[in-house]
Design a protein around this motif. Sequence first.
Motif, mmCIF file in Angstrom:
data_model
loop_
_atom_site.group_PDB
_atom_site.id
_atom_site.type_symbol
_atom_site.label_atom_id
_atom_site.label_comp_id
_atom_site.label_asym_id
_atom_site.label_seq_id
_atom_site.Cartn_x
_atom_site.Cartn_y
_atom_site.Cartn_z
ATOM 1 N N GLU A 98 0.840 -1.206 0.000
ATOM 2 C CA GLU A 98 0.000 0.000 0.000
ATOM 3 C C GLU A 98 0.870 1.251 0.000
ATOM 4 O O GLU A 98 0.582 2.223 -0.707
ATOM 5 C CB GLU A 98 -0.935 -0.014 1.208
ATOM 6 C CG GLU A 98 -2.088 -1.013 1.085
ATOM 7 C CD GLU A 98 -2.903 -1.140 2.365
ATOM 8 O OE1 GLU A 98 -2.564 -0.436 3.347
ATOM 9 O OE2 GLU A 98 -3.865 -1.931 2.391
ATOM 10 N N GLU A 101 2.321 1.663 -3.496
ATOM 11 C CA GLU A 101 1.349 2.186 -4.451
ATOM 12 C C GLU A 101 1.135 3.691 -4.261
ATOM 13 O O GLU A 101 1.119 4.461 -5.228
ATOM 14 C CB GLU A 101 0.030 1.436 -4.295
ATOM 15 C CG GLU A 101 -1.032 1.869 -5.290
ATOM 16 C CD GLU A 101 -2.300 1.037 -5.151
ATOM 17 O OE1 GLU A 101 -2.812 0.587 -6.185
ATOM 18 O OE2 GLU A 101 -2.771 0.853 -4.008
ATOM 19 N N LYS A 102 0.988 4.121 -3.011
ATOM 20 C CA LYS A 102 0.798 5.546 -2.740
ATOM 21 C C LYS A 102 2.005 6.358 -3.187
ATOM 22 O O LYS A 102 1.864 7.459 -3.734
ATOM 23 C CB LYS A 102 0.539 5.759 -1.245
ATOM 24 C CG LYS A 102 -0.835 5.285 -0.787
ATOM 25 C CD LYS A 102 -1.010 5.485 0.712
ATOM 26 C CE LYS A 102 -2.371 4.966 1.177
ATOM 27 N NZ LYS A 102 -2.531 5.079 2.653
ATOM 28 N N LEU A 103 3.204 5.816 -2.947
ATOM 29 C CA LEU A 103 4.417 6.501 -3.378
ATOM 30 C C LEU A 103 4.433 6.671 -4.887
ATOM 31 O O LEU A 103 4.748 7.757 -5.408
ATOM 32 C CB LEU A 103 5.647 5.704 -2.914
ATOM 33 C CG LEU A 103 7.008 6.222 -3.361
ATOM 34 C CD1 LEU A 103 7.302 7.575 -2.732
ATOM 35 C CD2 LEU A 103 8.105 5.224 -3.008
ATOM 36 N N GLU A 105 1.851 6.639 -7.052
ATOM 37 C CA GLU A 105 0.778 7.489 -7.577
ATOM 38 C C GLU A 105 0.890 8.938 -7.114
ATOM 39 O O GLU A 105 0.652 9.865 -7.901
ATOM 40 C CB GLU A 105 -0.580 6.923 -7.158
ATOM 41 C CG GLU A 105 -0.919 5.588 -7.807
ATOM 42 C CD GLU A 105 -2.309 5.089 -7.447
ATOM 43 O OE1 GLU A 105 -2.969 4.499 -8.318
ATOM 44 O OE2 GLU A 105 -2.739 5.301 -6.289
ATOM 45 N N ASN A 106 1.254 9.150 -5.850
ATOM 46 C CA ASN A 106 1.188 10.494 -5.268
ATOM 47 C C ASN A 106 2.490 11.276 -5.349
ATOM 48 O O ASN A 106 2.479 12.503 -5.240
ATOM 49 C CB ASN A 106 0.756 10.400 -3.802
ATOM 50 C CG ASN A 106 -0.611 9.782 -3.636
ATOM 51 O OD1 ASN A 106 -1.415 9.755 -4.568
ATOM 52 N ND2 ASN A 106 -0.892 9.252 -2.445
ATOM 53 N N GLU A 107 3.614 10.582 -5.523
ATOM 54 C CA GLU A 107 4.903 11.281 -5.563
ATOM 55 C C GLU A 107 5.653 11.076 -6.866
ATOM 56 O O GLU A 107 6.052 12.042 -7.521
ATOM 57 C CB GLU A 107 5.792 10.811 -4.397
ATOM 58 C CG GLU A 107 5.527 11.510 -3.079
ATOM 59 C CD GLU A 107 6.634 11.243 -2.068
ATOM 60 O OE1 GLU A 107 7.814 11.473 -2.399
ATOM 61 O OE2 GLU A 107 6.313 10.784 -0.969
ATOM 62 N N PRO A 110 3.731 12.213 -10.306
ATOM 63 C CA PRO A 110 3.756 13.676 -10.444
ATOM 64 C C PRO A 110 5.164 14.218 -10.678
ATOM 65 O O PRO A 110 5.340 15.178 -11.443
ATOM 66 C CB PRO A 110 3.186 14.157 -9.104
ATOM 67 C CG PRO A 110 2.308 13.041 -8.646
ATOM 68 C CD PRO A 110 3.017 11.793 -9.075
ATOM 69 N N ALA A 299 -2.991 1.145 -8.870
ATOM 70 C CA ALA A 299 -1.846 1.399 -9.744
ATOM 71 C C ALA A 299 -1.607 0.174 -10.628
ATOM 72 O O ALA A 299 -2.186 -0.888 -10.404
ATOM 73 C CB ALA A 299 -0.610 1.699 -8.896
#
Length: 696
Positions: A98, A101-103, A105-107, A110, A299
Amino acid sequence: MTQTINLDNPAYYNNRELSWLAFNERVLEEAVDPYNPLLERLKFLAIFSANLDEFYMVRVAGLKDQVKAGFNKPENKARLTPKQQLEAIGEKTRRLTEAQEKLFENELMPALKDEQIEFLSVHELDHAQLSFVEAHFQNYIFPVVTPMAVDTARPFPLLLSKSLNLAVTLTDESTQAPLLAIVQVPRVLARVIELPHRPSEGRRFMLLEDVITYFAAELFPGYTVASASTFRITRNADLSLDEEDARDLLRDIEKELEKRKWGAAVRLEVSGSQMDEGMLHYLIDVLDVAREDVYSFSAPLDFTFLFSLYEQLAPGAEHLVNEALIPQSSKDLPASEDLFQTMTNGDILLHHPYESFHPVLDLLSQAASDPDVLAIKQTLYRVADDSPIIESLLQAAENGKEVTVLVEIKARFDEENNIQWAKTLEKAGVHVIYGFPGLKTHSKITLIVRHEKSGLRRYMHFGTGNYNEKTAKLYTDTSLLTTNRAFGEDATHFFNYLSGFSFKPAWQEFAAAPGELRHTFITWIDKEIEMHRTQGNGWIQAKMNSLTDKTLIMKLFEASQAGVKIDLLVRGICCLRPGIEGVSENIHVRSIVDRFLEHSRLFYFHQNGSPRYFLSSADWMTRNMEKRIELLVPVYDMRAQKKIDDILRLAFTDNVKARVQQPDGRYTYTDQAGTTVQSQLELYALTVPFRGEAED
């Protein structure tokens, strides 16, 4: 009265599997670290995924087999049963994936967009890009893809481990009946597809599975595509061999390699943004996967595609990757002298990848063509696909030399490659041996016998890593080149022991596993304890990949209780918990995860200022002590000892990439007060010629 402490207390140990996950978490931290260049962060994300795949295919699969067989005995350190381990692994893995995945998509995505690098969905394509994708599908993808119907006449297909697949639900346009088909995303096609773009717009990409999903209707004329969901299976990859009964080990391993592709499913990954609950239930049922082994992601599945993205982007994006550290020529190897002459003048220790691996390749190449060389003997565990070492061995055999090679065909995930090399070498007249049943030959040793005016001289190479020039650029390892007479006699006995019916010899200088290697380490720890009792300056330093052997851990506890200072650099698994009062308060454990994989095994015993140094192919793991043929070799040359001192000193002062294990098993970054030390960069700097020399 002093109370005796029970060193068998499970609170003093880390579980092996959870410790490995802690290591992979440190890999993920490198993807998080904003001080790493962007593409390097993406590569660490891919490494994390590749590591986790292998962990599930081997370690988790083994635990599942134990549970299925009704085995519920706790392991001997943290005292967790197989079922308890699986529960803890699942919980930890879910948290890590988790976070991964956040890393992404969010960092990281972008951040790529800020660099004008972007992954697009079909709906974001302009007209020219959509036309390109359509043509690419028709010309390159459609001819390769095979849609597989699933119905009463055609059962659910056998899908390769780690393959990416689409579960497609269809409606028959004539009957409106719901149908199911599977489309395997072809592994022979590039998963990352670059789209046409104007130079001012940066670079745009799509994933292969997104293209197939968009054009799925083309694969099923006469049907309506209701949905297409991505999923991926990880299968049990452990080989099951009865070597005692195996008359043809090569044939048996080849059969088992085929089975590996179709082993029991141990993990199911699904695209949660696409898959409905009905399809998920169907896959769980047909693949016989437990619900707790299902991982859902928004992701893309399988971040190992980031390896290929790195390769595509790195050449034109120097600011997004690490500065290349080119392996240097060793200052201990004069360019004007041949290797045989240089080695007769003293031992040489090479530290890879800071120093080039080419001297090892050159030694084999020179030996193959030298008319005075009579014999070459070598062990091979993992070899590169197009290895110059193999070429030298083939050339030596063609030149009429006696060439003997032990090829370890049970090296996990290199079995197929090693079998092919074994067959090639045998056809060339090389004496190929396969070691002992039930044991893997993990030692890294080369023996070259040369006729000289003074008689026969033996030239040797001992390594902590494999004879693989590609990984020698990625792993930190040491090579010892020597003509030490006692080493030569031990090496001769070692190869005779491997190839014949001889008993294990009484070594002059070596220690080997299985058998005496654990005892040798215990003996040296005991010597340090005794020296500390009289001199008060006991000190042990050890660098390795993993520490799991309970007997050695308990001996380290004993040394700590006696007051011996113990510094351990353990890159991966460490089942010992340091800093526990009365047990391990004098033990310090750190792990370094940086651009190179820490792989060398080095050992130092202070001995009141008359230190003893060793290098080895073995970690302090039970399998290395009992299930593998390993070597421990002393290092006597003062220049070589100084190099080991530098390696250990910088590793134990690293405060950039080092993490320190706490008494509860957690790892934390070190304090960066004062001068920062990034040991891998410092070690590289030691190999680079002083730049001011040309100016003086």
